[in-house]
Design a protein around this motif. Structure first.
Motif, mmCIF file in Angstrom:
data_model
loop_
_atom_site.group_PDB
_atom_site.id
_atom_site.type_symbol
_atom_site.label_atom_id
_atom_site.label_comp_id
_atom_site.label_asym_id
_atom_site.label_seq_id
_atom_site.Cartn_x
_atom_site.Cartn_y
_atom_site.Cartn_z
ATOM 1 N N VAL A 45 0.836 -1.198 0.000
ATOM 2 C CA VAL A 45 0.000 0.000 0.000
ATOM 3 C C VAL A 45 0.872 1.250 0.000
ATOM 4 C CG1 VAL A 45 -1.661 1.331 1.368
ATOM 5 C CG2 VAL A 45 -1.977 -1.127 1.055
ATOM 6 N N VAL A 46 1.943 1.241 0.779
ATOM 7 C CA VAL A 46 2.821 2.410 0.851
ATOM 8 C C VAL A 46 3.570 2.607 -0.467
ATOM 9 C CG1 VAL A 46 4.905 3.323 1.956
ATOM 10 C CG2 VAL A 46 3.098 2.331 3.346
ATOM 11 N N ILE A 47 4.041 1.521 -1.062
ATOM 12 C CA ILE A 47 4.865 1.594 -2.261
ATOM 13 C C ILE A 47 4.041 1.837 -3.522
ATOM 14 C CG2 ILE A 47 6.410 0.235 -3.734
ATOM 15 C CD1 ILE A 47 7.446 -1.044 -1.139
ATOM 16 N N SER A 48 2.812 1.382 -3.540
ATOM 17 C CA SER A 48 1.966 1.475 -4.735
ATOM 18 C C SER A 48 1.807 2.917 -5.196
ATOM 19 C CB SER A 48 0.588 0.871 -4.460
ATOM 20 O OG SER A 48 -0.226 0.999 -5.594
ATOM 21 N N LYS A 49 1.949 3.113 -6.493
ATOM 22 C CA LYS A 49 1.821 4.452 -7.062
ATOM 23 C C LYS A 49 0.367 4.798 -7.373
ATOM 24 C CE LYS A 49 6.416 4.334 -9.090
ATOM 25 N NZ LYS A 49 6.909 3.048 -8.666
ATOM 26 N N ASN A 50 -0.491 3.790 -7.387
ATOM 27 C CA ASN A 50 -1.911 3.987 -7.692
ATOM 28 C C ASN A 50 -2.746 3.796 -6.438
ATOM 29 O OD1 ASN A 50 -1.227 4.189 -10.445
ATOM 30 N ND2 ASN A 50 -1.144 1.963 -10.582
ATOM 31 N N ASN A 51 -4.027 4.060 -6.556
ATOM 32 C CA ASN A 51 -4.937 3.846 -5.436
ATOM 33 C C ASN A 51 -5.253 2.375 -5.228
ATOM 34 O OD1 ASN A 51 -5.099 6.552 -4.853
ATOM 35 N ND2 ASN A 51 -6.900 6.888 -6.113
ATOM 36 N N VAL A 52 -4.985 1.570 -6.251
ATOM 37 C CA VAL A 52 -5.281 0.143 -6.194
ATOM 38 C C VAL A 52 -3.984 -0.636 -6.369
ATOM 39 C CG1 VAL A 52 -6.548 -1.737 -7.309
ATOM 40 C CG2 VAL A 52 -7.574 0.532 -7.171
ATOM 41 N N VAL A 53 -3.773 -1.630 -5.511
ATOM 42 C CA VAL A 53 -2.593 -2.489 -5.626
ATOM 43 C C VAL A 53 -2.911 -3.571 -6.651
ATOM 44 C CG1 VAL A 53 -1.071 -4.092 -4.421
ATOM 45 C CG2 VAL A 53 -1.913 -2.054 -3.242
ATOM 46 N N SER A 54 -2.106 -3.644 -7.699
ATOM 47 C CA SER A 54 -2.349 -4.605 -8.771
ATOM 48 C C SER A 54 -1.594 -5.907 -8.528
ATOM 49 C CB SER A 54 -1.927 -4.012 -10.111
ATOM 50 O OG SER A 54 -0.519 -3.908 -10.164
ATOM 51 N N ALA A 55 -1.980 -6.920 -9.272
ATOM 52 C CA ALA A 55 -1.285 -8.207 -9.206
ATOM 53 C C ALA A 55 0.170 -8.031 -9.620
ATOM 54 C CB ALA A 55 -1.985 -9.228 -10.092
ATOM 55 N N GLN A 56 0.418 -7.135 -10.565
ATOM 56 C CA GLN A 56 1.787 -6.873 -11.016
ATOM 57 C C GLN A 56 2.624 -6.280 -9.883
ATOM 58 O OE1 GLN A 56 3.119 -7.841 -13.837
ATOM 59 N NE2 GLN A 56 5.098 -7.011 -13.258
#
Length: 96
Positions: free
Chosen positions: A11-22
């Protein structure tokens, strides 16, 4: 507990609002599972390098907040301080 910390890190690292499988695959491949055997000494150096990078990334994401960074990394604050000394990482506090 490890899963909880892994998800918090995503969640912290994700650049988007949604964490993707990638995002999950990249984090798993980068930090948890190393599939290639490259020798014990090299693997230890790789682990130490990735640990240092993970600490630096987490500190950047938490704006050098030691308590938050330790929580996200799943370690105690005193352990984080010890690792900072060992890796010779300096923390510059930014007071608001």
């Amino acid at each position: 507990r490890e899963l909880m910390h892994f998800i918090e890190r995503l969640v912290v690292i994700s650049k988007n609002n949604v964490v993707s499988a990638q995002d999950m695959k990249e984090q798993l491949n980068e930090n948890v599972f190393e599939t290639n055997y490259i020798g014990e000494e090299a693997e230890t150096n790789n682990h130490l390098q990735s640990e240092k990078e993970q600490i630096l990334l987490t500190l950047r994401e938490t704006h050098s907040n030691i308590s938050q960074a330790a929580k996200l990394l799943g370690i105690d604050r005193s352990t984080l301080y010890r690792k900072l000394r060992n890796y010779e990482i300096e923390i510059k506090k930014a007071y608001k």
